[in-house]
Design an enzyme around this catalytic site. Structure first.
Site, mmCIF file in Angstrom:
data_model
loop_
_atom_site.group_PDB
_atom_site.id
_atom_site.type_symbol
_atom_site.label_atom_id
_atom_site.label_comp_id
_atom_site.label_asym_id
_atom_site.label_seq_id
_atom_site.Cartn_x
_atom_site.Cartn_y
_atom_site.Cartn_z
ATOM 1 N N LYS A 11 54.123 85.570 -6.601
ATOM 2 C CA LYS A 11 54.760 85.102 -7.833
ATOM 3 C C LYS A 11 55.711 86.166 -8.391
ATOM 4 O O LYS A 11 55.673 87.330 -7.942
ATOM 5 C CB LYS A 11 53.663 84.752 -8.837
ATOM 6 C CG LYS A 11 52.871 83.483 -8.496
ATOM 7 C CD LYS A 11 51.719 83.341 -9.483
ATOM 8 C CE LYS A 11 51.084 81.970 -9.477
ATOM 9 N NZ LYS A 11 49.986 81.897 -10.478
ATOM 10 N N PHE A 59 48.877 74.711 -20.883
ATOM 11 C CA PHE A 59 49.622 75.887 -20.425
ATOM 12 C C PHE A 59 50.801 75.540 -19.504
ATOM 13 O O PHE A 59 51.460 76.431 -18.970
ATOM 14 C CB PHE A 59 48.675 76.892 -19.734
ATOM 15 C CG PHE A 59 47.895 76.330 -18.567
ATOM 16 C CD1 PHE A 59 48.455 76.266 -17.292
ATOM 17 C CD2 PHE A 59 46.596 75.866 -18.740
ATOM 18 C CE1 PHE A 59 47.735 75.748 -16.215
ATOM 19 C CE2 PHE A 59 45.870 75.356 -17.649
ATOM 20 C CZ PHE A 59 46.448 75.297 -16.394
ATOM 21 N N ARG A 87 42.458 81.350 0.238
ATOM 22 C CA ARG A 87 41.981 81.331 -1.157
ATOM 23 C C ARG A 87 40.969 82.455 -1.400
ATOM 24 O O ARG A 87 40.933 83.050 -2.468
ATOM 25 C CB ARG A 87 41.320 79.983 -1.488
ATOM 26 C CG ARG A 87 42.277 78.815 -1.621
ATOM 27 C CD ARG A 87 43.109 78.836 -2.875
ATOM 28 N NE ARG A 87 42.345 78.698 -4.100
ATOM 29 C CZ ARG A 87 42.894 78.447 -5.294
ATOM 30 N NH1 ARG A 87 44.210 78.308 -5.407
ATOM 31 N NH2 ARG A 87 42.161 78.347 -6.361
ATOM 32 N N THR A 93 41.052 82.700 -9.981
ATOM 33 C CA THR A 93 42.261 82.624 -10.810
ATOM 34 C C THR A 93 42.338 83.734 -11.858
ATOM 35 O O THR A 93 43.398 84.323 -12.066
ATOM 36 C CB THR A 93 42.314 81.242 -11.512
ATOM 37 O OG1 THR A 93 42.141 80.227 -10.518
ATOM 38 C CG2 THR A 93 43.637 81.027 -12.224
ATOM 39 N N ARG A 104 43.841 89.408 -6.261
ATOM 40 C CA ARG A 104 43.825 89.391 -7.730
ATOM 41 C C ARG A 104 42.859 90.432 -8.300
ATOM 42 O O ARG A 104 43.038 90.910 -9.411
ATOM 43 C CB ARG A 104 43.480 87.984 -8.215
ATOM 44 C CG ARG A 104 44.651 87.003 -8.019
ATOM 45 C CD ARG A 104 44.226 85.573 -8.234
ATOM 46 N NE ARG A 104 45.368 84.655 -8.238
ATOM 47 C CZ ARG A 104 45.236 83.339 -8.178
ATOM 48 N NH1 ARG A 104 44.036 82.780 -8.113
ATOM 49 N NH2 ARG A 104 46.314 82.563 -8.191
ATOM 50 N N ASN A 124 49.070 86.429 -12.480
ATOM 51 C CA ASN A 124 48.038 86.731 -11.472
ATOM 52 C C ASN A 124 48.585 86.840 -10.050
ATOM 53 O O ASN A 124 47.889 86.573 -9.081
ATOM 54 C CB ASN A 124 46.874 85.744 -11.561
ATOM 55 C CG ASN A 124 47.312 84.305 -11.334
ATOM 56 O OD1 ASN A 124 48.485 84.040 -11.138
ATOM 57 N ND2 ASN A 124 46.366 83.391 -11.340
ATOM 58 N N HIS A 127 50.058 82.783 -5.538
ATOM 59 C CA HIS A 127 49.632 81.384 -5.495
ATOM 60 C C HIS A 127 49.191 81.061 -4.074
ATOM 61 O O HIS A 127 49.781 81.541 -3.116
ATOM 62 C CB HIS A 127 50.798 80.449 -5.875
ATOM 63 C CG HIS A 127 50.502 79.009 -5.544
ATOM 64 N ND1 HIS A 127 49.817 78.196 -6.416
ATOM 65 C CD2 HIS A 127 50.732 78.275 -4.423
ATOM 66 C CE1 HIS A 127 49.657 76.998 -5.841
ATOM 67 N NE2 HIS A 127 50.213 77.027 -4.633
ATOM 68 N N GLU A 138 52.864 71.143 -0.714
ATOM 69 C CA GLU A 138 53.586 72.358 -1.095
ATOM 70 C C GLU A 138 54.450 72.885 0.053
ATOM 71 O O GLU A 138 55.575 73.334 -0.176
ATOM 72 C CB GLU A 138 52.584 73.420 -1.574
ATOM 73 C CG GLU A 138 51.953 73.003 -2.903
ATOM 74 C CD GLU A 138 50.866 73.949 -3.405
ATOM 75 O OE1 GLU A 138 50.455 73.781 -4.563
ATOM 76 O OE2 GLU A 138 50.415 74.838 -2.654
HETATM 77 N N1 UDP Z 1 46.931 79.379 -15.591
HETATM 78 C C1 UDP Z 1 47.094 79.768 -16.889
HETATM 79 N N2 UDP Z 1 46.124 79.458 -17.808
HETATM 80 C C2 UDP Z 1 44.996 78.779 -17.463
HETATM 81 C C3 UDP Z 1 44.835 78.367 -16.129
HETATM 82 C C4 UDP Z 1 45.821 78.686 -15.209
HETATM 83 O O1 UDP Z 1 48.095 80.407 -17.225
HETATM 84 O O2 UDP Z 1 44.148 78.529 -18.341
HETATM 85 C C5 UDP Z 1 47.986 79.686 -14.610
HETATM 86 C C6 UDP Z 1 47.646 80.801 -13.620
HETATM 87 O O3 UDP Z 1 48.835 81.540 -13.343
HETATM 88 C C7 UDP Z 1 47.189 80.040 -12.400
HETATM 89 C C8 UDP Z 1 48.109 78.816 -12.454
HETATM 90 O O4 UDP Z 1 48.218 78.518 -13.856
HETATM 91 O O5 UDP Z 1 47.338 80.802 -11.210
HETATM 92 C C9 UDP Z 1 47.603 77.607 -11.741
HETATM 93 O O6 UDP Z 1 46.291 77.303 -12.161
HETATM 94 P P1 UDP Z 1 45.162 76.930 -11.116
HETATM 95 O O7 UDP Z 1 43.974 76.475 -11.886
HETATM 96 O O8 UDP Z 1 45.732 76.002 -10.105
HETATM 97 O O9 UDP Z 1 44.800 78.340 -10.461
HETATM 98 P P2 UDP Z 1 45.075 78.932 -9.001
HETATM 99 O O10 UDP Z 1 45.069 77.789 -8.041
HETATM 100 O O11 UDP Z 1 46.403 79.640 -9.049
HETATM 101 O O12 UDP Z 1 43.950 79.902 -8.772
HETATM 102 MG MG MG Z 2 45.998 75.927 -8.065
#
Ligand code: UDP
Ligand code: MG
Length: 160
Positions: A11, A59, A87, A93, A104, A124, A127, A138
């Site tokens: 990112k 968000f 993952r 996350t 992370r 974070n 992705h 994607e």
């Molecule tokens: N995110 C955020 N606030 C939240 C949850 C997610 O800003 O409460 C952001 C964060 O950058 C995250 C992205 O949204 O990586 C996508 O969320 P997801 O739940 O899909 O997490 P990921 O798959 O990236 O672990």
């Molecule tokens: Mg996600």
């Protein structure tokens, strides 16, 4: 066991911090194969399509601004059960619970709650697609078929 392809993005914060190499190395050193790779600066349309599943979340607006805030490095990573393995390498996350050893957990510490409390955008670094259907969608969004390559790694017999 299936050979899968998954979508990974460093990112904009990861790119700005000079962590492209450190992050991509985590996948290569596990024996996963990079089969697509490029730098893109996402626009509004791309950001909306990429994070479509979050369109109703509070968000969503901030998330799109985050993704659009600089160039990202997009990659397609291939390997045995690559979607889940990638993952695990990326980690949970929220940085406050991401264990050391994950991307992370090694390059950040701030959690989502802390960021929300400060009214900050939550960064974070990386992705990764979370399941098969997401990976397919994607990869199709970010890469043309001719931008993906099939080749053998020299250590393939040992690690794949
Ligand atoms: N995110 C955020 N606030 C939240 C949850 C997610 O800003 O409460 C952001 C964060 O950058 C995250 C992205 O949204 O990586 C996508 O969320 P997801 O739940 O899909 O997490 P990921 O798959 O990236 O672990
Ligand atoms: Mg996600």
């Amino acid at each position: 066991m299936a050979i899968e392809r998954t979508f990974v993005a460093v990112k904009p914060d990861g790119v700005r911090r000079g962590l492209i190499g450190d992050i991509i190395k985590r996948f290569e050193q596990r024996g996963l194969k990079i089969v697509g790779f490029k730098m893109i600066w996402a626009d509004e349309k791309f950001a909306t399509e990429h994070y479509f599943e979050h369109k109703d979340k509070p968000f969503f607006g901030n998330l799109k601004e985050y993704l659009k805030s600089g160039p990202i490095v997009a990659a397609v990573v291939e390997g045995a059960d690559a979607i889940d393995v990638v993952r695990k390498i990326v980690g949970p996350t929220s940085g406050d619970v991401a264990p050391p050893g994950t991307i992370r957990g090694d390059f950040g510490h701030m959690g989502i709650k802390h960021a929300d409390g400060k009214g900050r955008i939550y960064f974070n670094l990386v992705h990764a697609s979370d399941k098969k259907e997401t990976a397919e969608r994607e990869i199709k969004l970010w890469f043309k078929p001719e931008e993906l390559h099939s080749y053998k790694r020299v250590d393939e017999e040992e690690v794949m």
